[in-house]
Write a protein that holds these residues in place. Sequence first.
Motif, mmCIF file in Angstrom:
data_model
loop_
_atom_site.group_PDB
_atom_site.id
_atom_site.type_symbol
_atom_site.label_atom_id
_atom_site.label_comp_id
_atom_site.label_asym_id
_atom_site.label_seq_id
_atom_site.Cartn_x
_atom_site.Cartn_y
_atom_site.Cartn_z
ATOM 1 N N GLY A 6 -35.721 -5.478 -39.992
ATOM 2 C CA GLY A 6 -35.180 -6.094 -41.193
ATOM 3 C C GLY A 6 -34.333 -5.138 -42.026
ATOM 4 N N THR A 7 -33.521 -5.740 -42.884
ATOM 5 C CA THR A 7 -32.606 -4.954 -43.716
ATOM 6 C C THR A 7 -33.352 -4.005 -44.638
ATOM 7 N N MET A 8 -34.380 -4.492 -45.319
ATOM 8 C CA MET A 8 -35.104 -3.645 -46.262
ATOM 9 C C MET A 8 -35.831 -2.511 -45.546
ATOM 10 N N ALA A 9 -36.380 -2.812 -44.367
ATOM 11 C CA ALA A 9 -37.051 -1.763 -43.595
ATOM 12 C C ALA A 9 -36.051 -0.687 -43.181
ATOM 13 N N THR A 10 -34.862 -1.113 -42.769
ATOM 14 C CA THR A 10 -33.807 -0.160 -42.394
ATOM 15 C C THR A 10 -33.430 0.720 -43.578
ATOM 16 N N ILE A 11 -33.222 0.098 -44.725
ATOM 17 C CA ILE A 11 -32.855 0.850 -45.937
ATOM 18 C C ILE A 11 -33.926 1.873 -46.287
ATOM 19 N N ASN A 12 -35.181 1.460 -46.225
ATOM 20 C CA ASN A 12 -36.285 2.356 -46.607
ATOM 21 C C ASN A 12 -36.451 3.516 -45.630
ATOM 22 N N ILE A 13 -36.321 3.242 -44.330
ATOM 23 C CA ILE A 13 -36.468 4.303 -43.331
ATOM 24 C C ILE A 13 -35.322 5.301 -43.454
ATOM 25 N N CYS A 14 -34.108 4.788 -43.629
ATOM 26 C CA CYS A 14 -32.949 5.683 -43.811
ATOM 27 C C CYS A 14 -33.125 6.552 -45.056
ATOM 28 N N LYS A 15 -33.627 5.958 -46.100
ATOM 29 C CA LYS A 15 -33.855 6.709 -47.336
ATOM 30 C C LYS A 15 -34.842 7.843 -47.116
ATOM 31 N N GLU A 16 -35.916 7.559 -46.371
ATOM 32 C CA GLU A 16 -36.928 8.586 -46.093
ATOM 33 C C GLU A 16 -36.351 9.714 -45.228
ATOM 34 N N PHE A 17 -35.521 9.359 -44.251
ATOM 35 C CA PHE A 17 -34.867 10.392 -43.434
ATOM 36 C C PHE A 17 -34.009 11.308 -44.315
ATOM 37 N N ARG A 18 -33.235 10.702 -45.212
ATOM 38 C CA ARG A 18 -32.366 11.499 -46.086
ATOM 39 C C ARG A 18 -33.177 12.405 -47.010
#
Length: 383
Positions: free
Chosen positions: A290-302
């Motif tokens: 999902g979009t929100m899961a993608t956003i959250n995972i990318c944020k954690e990587f950054r």
Amino acid sequence: MQLTKQDNGKPFPANPLAKTETSMIQKVEKLKEIINQNSMGHLPLAYRVDLMRQVGDTRTVQKVLCECCKKACSCFPKELGAENLLYDVLSEMDSYLYKNKGTAESILVSVERLRNYVEQSADSSEGMASWAIVALGYAIRYDAASILAIEDYNGEDDDAFDFESWNADFICSIACSGSNPFVETGNVEKRKEYWLWYVKMVWEVTQNPNVEYLSLPVCKSATPLIDIPVRHQLDLVKTNKRISFDDIRDAVLLQIPFGIKWDFIDVLFVSCTSSMLNIHSSTGDKIKIGTMATINICKEFRLKRKEMYMYYPKEGAWFSLKMVITSNSSYNLDFNYDNLDEIPSYFQELDWILSFYTTFPRSIEYTPHWLRKIVGSRKLYLT
């Protein structure tokens, strides 16, 4: 003995080429007077338009503009020498104009790729020399229309046009003199010296259009290898576990649909101005989340990347990361700090990479050769 009459007793007709040559000499001498009398040491655009129209041949006009770029680059041998990205493009243009190698279309592709990157430093003299090379690329692709076919032109000078419409000859005058005469007077003598060189060069190029007026410096055939020192950032993750990626692993595993059989999960995260997250199972199937899961995972990587960088900033920040999660929930991490080929082509925009480097500057010993060429002479290295 020189013959002055034909067999029928009539004089030989006048040589039209000699007449043209005389006319050009007279024009060059007139232009020298105009330059010397101009309070700014400037040669107005109207005179250059008239001169290029008298030259007539589009390819010769393009060569004139190319010689201007080589002149400007010679003012900055360290910044715009053979190790600079713009050198490669100027060399490509030079080969096209004088050796008929390549195409105008391929040159346009090269300058379009560099355009945004070059614009970021166009406020410096060497940056203006780089911008002149971009302008030359457009002049080559579009038949020098910016000086031979200016729309609705009524004799205006360069200051009547937008920065993006300036011709390479004028841009190079800014690079060589250090200032735009319509903004600040600057070094009048250097500007005058450039334009006097210009009219002399135009004369020489029109007389010998197939001979380069200036030569580019010979580029080294081999790129020197750079040994990047060991990074202590990796110890934060792999040795003392001061920084853990367990939470990201858990977040990814929560997104794996129930019932899918897998031996391992491949996660690729790339971040350079924009971000990309790809997840595949061991069968090769792409796992959509999902979009929100993608956003959250990318944020954690950054956030993890920033945390690693803050411990040892001189080592730089990684562009991409491969994470392989096994069926027993262990995982391996492969960080890419230095390999351009491992960065997807979509992210290889030079202005994006420069922006990323500006956010996460590193010391020069941790900067690979390809990245040093992008950074150029900008004073961004950590000391």
